[in-house]
Design a protein around this motif. Structure first.
Motif, PDB file in Angstrom:
ATOM      1  N   GLY A 343       0.765  -1.346   0.007  1.00  0.00           N
ATOM      2  CA  GLY A 343      -0.064   0.095  -0.221  1.00  0.00           C
ATOM      3  C   GLY A 343       0.738   1.258  -0.087  1.00  0.00           C
ATOM      4  N   CYS A 344       2.018   1.231   0.550  1.00  0.00           N
ATOM      5  CA  CYS A 344       2.879   2.500   0.526  1.00  0.00           C
ATOM      6  C   CYS A 344       3.920   2.111  -0.606  1.00  0.00           C
ATOM      7  N   THR A 345       4.241   3.336  -0.996  1.00  0.00           N
ATOM      8  CA  THR A 345       5.132   3.675  -2.110  1.00  0.00           C
ATOM      9  C   THR A 345       6.596   3.359  -1.364  1.00  0.00           C
ATOM     10  N   MET A 346       7.742   3.254  -1.895  1.00  0.00           N
ATOM     11  CA  MET A 346       9.131   3.154  -1.440  1.00  0.00           C
ATOM     12  C   MET A 346       9.647   4.331  -0.706  1.00  0.00           C
ATOM     13  N   GLU A 347       9.197   5.384  -1.404  1.00  0.00           N
ATOM     14  CA  GLU A 347       9.389   6.867  -0.662  1.00  0.00           C
ATOM     15  C   GLU A 347       8.549   6.876   0.798  1.00  0.00           C
ATOM     16  N   ALA A 348       7.245   6.548   0.821  1.00  0.00           N
ATOM     17  CA  ALA A 348       6.420   6.495   2.012  1.00  0.00           C
ATOM     18  C   ALA A 348       7.115   5.692   2.967  1.00  0.00           C
ATOM     19  N   ILE A 349       7.531   4.315   2.553  1.00  0.00           N
ATOM     20  CA  ILE A 349       8.079   3.463   3.604  1.00  0.00           C
ATOM     21  C   ILE A 349       9.611   3.909   4.128  1.00  0.00           C
ATOM     22  N   GLU A 350      10.271   4.762   3.225  1.00  0.00           N
ATOM     23  CA  GLU A 350      11.716   5.303   3.733  1.00  0.00           C
ATOM     24  C   GLU A 350      11.171   6.390   4.880  1.00  0.00           C
ATOM     25  N   VAL A 351       9.941   7.272   4.708  1.00  0.00           N
ATOM     26  CA  VAL A 351       9.616   8.225   5.563  1.00  0.00           C
ATOM     27  C   VAL A 351       9.429   7.594   6.802  1.00  0.00           C
ATOM     28  N   PHE A 352       8.674   6.638   6.828  1.00  0.00           N
ATOM     29  CA  PHE A 352       8.275   5.910   7.960  1.00  0.00           C
ATOM     30  C   PHE A 352       9.315   5.068   8.816  1.00  0.00           C
ATOM     31  N   GLU A 353      10.100   4.558   8.027  1.00  0.00           N
ATOM     32  CA  GLU A 353      11.228   3.741   8.644  1.00  0.00           C
ATOM     33  C   GLU A 353      12.286   4.766   9.248  1.00  0.00           C
ATOM     34  N   ASN A 354      12.504   6.079   8.542  1.00  0.00           N
ATOM     35  CA  ASN A 354      13.481   7.141   9.060  1.00  0.00           C
ATOM     36  C   ASN A 354      12.886   7.479  10.388  1.00  0.00           C
ATOM     37  N   SER A 355      11.472   7.514  10.376  1.00  0.00           N
ATOM     38  CA  SER A 355      10.826   8.148  11.786  1.00  0.00           C
ATOM     39  C   SER A 355      11.079   7.064  12.803  1.00  0.00           C
ATOM     40  N   ARG A 356      10.981   5.613  12.396  1.00  0.00           N
ATOM     41  CA  ARG A 356      11.149   4.668  13.659  1.00  0.00           C
ATOM     42  C   ARG A 356      12.516   4.670  13.957  1.00  0.00           C
ATOM     43  N   LYS A 357      13.652   4.910  13.034  1.00  0.00           N
ATOM     44  CA  LYS A 357      14.971   5.031  13.536  1.00  0.00           C
ATOM     45  C   LYS A 357      15.334   5.821  14.428  1.00  0.00           C
ATOM     46  N   LYS A 358      14.608   7.195  14.558  1.00  0.00           N
ATOM     47  CA  LYS A 358      14.728   8.222  15.365  1.00  0.00           C
ATOM     48  C   LYS A 358      14.459   7.672  16.977  1.00  0.00           C
ATOM     49  N   GLY A 359      13.509   6.789  17.005  1.00  0.00           N
ATOM     50  CA  GLY A 359      13.065   6.454  18.364  1.00  0.00           C
ATOM     51  C   GLY A 359      12.261   7.680  19.031  1.00  0.00           C
ATOM     52  N   GLY A 360      11.902   7.165  20.245  1.00  0.00           N
ATOM     53  CA  GLY A 360      11.083   7.986  21.088  1.00  0.00           C
ATOM     54  C   GLY A 360       9.444   7.958  20.943  1.00  0.00           C
ATOM     55  N   PRO A 361       8.837   8.619  21.813  1.00  0.00           N
ATOM     56  CA  PRO A 361       7.235   8.577  21.642  1.00  0.00           C
ATOM     57  C   PRO A 361       6.608   9.151  20.305  1.00  0.00           C
ATOM     58  N   ASP A 362       7.511   9.836  19.661  1.00  0.00           N
ATOM     59  CA  ASP A 362       6.797  10.633  18.478  1.00  0.00           C
ATOM     60  C   ASP A 362       7.223   9.808  17.165  1.00  0.00           C
ATOM     61  N   SER A 363       8.035   8.496  17.298  1.00  0.00           N
ATOM     62  CA  SER A 363       8.398   7.790  16.157  1.00  0.00           C
ATOM     63  C   SER A 363       7.310   7.006  15.503  1.00  0.00           C
ATOM     64  N   VAL A 364       7.244   6.662  14.404  1.00  0.00           N
ATOM     65  CA  VAL A 364       6.329   6.115  13.450  1.00  0.00           C
ATOM     66  C   VAL A 364       6.665   4.612  13.591  1.00  0.00           C
ATOM     67  N   TRP A 365       5.680   3.488  13.675  1.00  0.00           N
ATOM     68  CA  TRP A 365       5.931   2.038  13.535  1.00  0.00           C
ATOM     69  C   TRP A 365       5.114   1.693  12.309  1.00  0.00           C
ATOM     70  N   TYR A 366       5.912   0.971  11.303  1.00  0.00           N
ATOM     71  CA  TYR A 366       5.070   0.711  10.057  1.00  0.00           C
ATOM     72  C   TYR A 366       5.131  -0.796  10.012  1.00  0.00           C
ATOM     73  N   ALA A 367       3.895  -1.441   9.488  1.00  0.00           N
ATOM     74  CA  ALA A 367       3.959  -2.804   9.244  1.00  0.00           C
ATOM     75  C   ALA A 367       3.378  -3.148   8.036  1.00  0.00           C
ATOM     76  N   PRO A 368       4.333  -3.899   7.156  1.00  0.00           N
ATOM     77  CA  PRO A 368       3.988  -4.152   5.549  1.00  0.00           C
ATOM     78  C   PRO A 368       2.726  -5.254   5.756  1.00  0.00           C
TER      79      PRO A 368
END
Length: 458
Positions: A343-368
């Motif tokens: 459902g997500c483009t490669m660009e969208a996945i990169e945005v979500f995964e970069n957010s996850r890598k930052k950690g913390g309560p504001d990070s996004v967790w993505y499931a394929p």
């Protein structure tokens, strides 16, 4: 191996290869398995000639991609949509192979369909198409070889026509299709399974990462795209639990509650209206005559809502762009899980995964999707088991099995993501494991190990 005219397949292959890189570097003997698993075992392509209501012949292209049978009979849906081509079906069959592996059931991967469009066709035209389509497909499927199911454009009506054509042609009643009617071999919970399973998976994500976003709270705001089977039952399960559904959509635009979530969300009755409308082939735009709704033509919901806690793409592939992913993060989204395939483009996945890598309560967790939407094919596997035993399990039994399968799938993805995301253990810094890496690596290992045991690579 990748053809330049197969962009969807190339995208799926690239996603898997990126996820597998740390694993393959540590286990170079699996590189040959990765090379082999990319190629379908068989592709069947054929013409489908059928008669319209004016007595004129019409022709469409039919396909079945039998991707991998290492874990069991080929299993995957039949998509009826004008966009269907070999690239889309190869991507879907490739993804299906690893998705089915994550269910823990004995199912291989496949996908098929036609560029036939059921929209605007009469029941008789659809029936004649299905009979002609099955006249060729029946030569290549069977209860122990290849068991198709429904998908976009292939609902209960189409499955009924296809099953009847197979039964008459082969002279046998066997569980060769799943998604059948409950009174003639189908399973309880099958229509609901993908949507329900998605929510069961998301509940585990919430419990680990953002427990304050419990779906039992009306304050938890959920954006859903699509208005077909997956979106409908995803929305109904959220509403049943107590969360707030902000949106649905179709190919022409998005349907929101007036006020964009500030005045509550969709009710069960609202979703049932959508179900009835879609059964008749209608557009969501017609519901905007009710002042409670707002319809935004030409846009998906991701940029339209000021506050979104959980985003669930449930329409089709590549329905969340990089720009829309950024908009979701700005709206406060913390969990994204796919009810649709890729459902997500490669660009969208990169945005979500970069957010996850930052950690913390504001990070996004993505499931394929190969993990979070595997509930549909899981219950299809349970339907196959019931057909083999000539039994019908209760709704409660099937739902309990579905919950267990989604729990196991989540744990497998979490464990493999912790080990093979290539980032090491950053849990102390509040960084969550990559469910994307976990799903891809765990699914690949299971398929590759079975192939090695069979002598498909060495």
């Amino acid at each position: 191996m990748v053809q330049p005219h197969e962009p969807e397949f190339e995208q799926a292959l690239t996603e898997l290869s990126v996820s597998l890189k740390p694993f393959l570097e540590a286990n170079p003997e699996y590189k040959k398995a990765f090379e082999i698993v990319q190629i379908p075992e068989r592709i069947v392509q054929f013409r489908v000639v059928w008669e319209d209501d004016q007595g004129r012949p019409q022709v469409n292209r039919g396909f079945r991609v039998q991707y991998n049978s290492a874990l069991g009979p080929y299993k995957g849906g039949l998509r009826l949509h004008p966009s269907v081509n070999l690239s889309i079906l190869k991507f879907l069959g490739f993804e299906q192979t690893f998705k089915n592996a994550l269910t823990g059931l004995n199912m291989g991967g496949g996908k098929g369909g036609s560029d036939f469009d059921p929209k605007g066709k009469s029941d008789n035209e659809i029936r004649r198409f299905c009979v002609s389509f099955m006249a060729e497909l029946a030569k290549h499927i069977g209860k122990d070889t290849d068991v198709p199911a429904g998908d976009i454009g292939t609902g209960a009506r189409e499955i009924g026509y296809l099953f009847g054509a197979y039964r008459r042609q082969r002279g046998e009643w066997v569980g060769v299709l799943t998604g059948k009617g409950a009174t003639w071999g189908g399973s309880f919970i099958r229509p609901e399974a993908t949507g329900y399973g998605l929510i069961y998976y998301v509940e585990h994500m919430i419990a680990k990462a953002h427990p304050h976003l419990s779906l039992t709270k009306p304050s938890t705001k959920v954006a859903i795209s699509g208005s077909g089977n997956v979106a409908q039952y995803t929305a109904l399960k959220v509403i049943e639990l107590g969360g707030t559904v902000l949106s649905l959509s179709d190919s022409k635009g998005s349907l929101l509650i007036a006020g964009k979530g500030e005045k509550g969300g969709f009710s069960k009755a609202d979703v049932e209206k959508v179900m009835d409308l879609k059964l008749k082939g209608g557009s969501l735009e017609s519901l905007a005559q009710d002042s409670r709704f707002e319809y935004v033509a030409g846009q998906r919901p991701w940029t339209l809502l000021p506050k979104v806690d959980i985003a669930l793409p449930c329409a089709t592939q590549n329905e969340v762009s990089g720009e829309e992913a950024e908009a979701l993060i700005k709206a406060g989204t913390r969990i994204v899980a796919e009810g649709s395939n890729m459902g997500c483009t490669m660009e969208a996945i990169e945005v979500f995964e970069n957010s996850r890598k930052k950690g913390g309560p504001d990070s996004v967790w993505y499931a394929p999707g190969k993990a979070s939407n595997c509930g549909g094919v899981a219950v299809s596997g349970l339907e196959m088991a019931q057909n083999s035993q000539r039994l019908v399990w209760s709704s409660e039994d099937v739902d309990a099995k579905l919950k267990n399968i989604m729990t196991d799938c989540y744990k497998i993805c979490l464990d493999a993501g912790s080990k093979w995301s290539g980032e090491g253990d950053k849990s102390a810094q509040g960084v969550l494991p990559s469910l994307l890496s976990g799903a891809n690596v765990a699914g690949f290992i299971k398929v590759a190990d079975a192939m090695k045991a069979h002598g498909d690579w060495w």
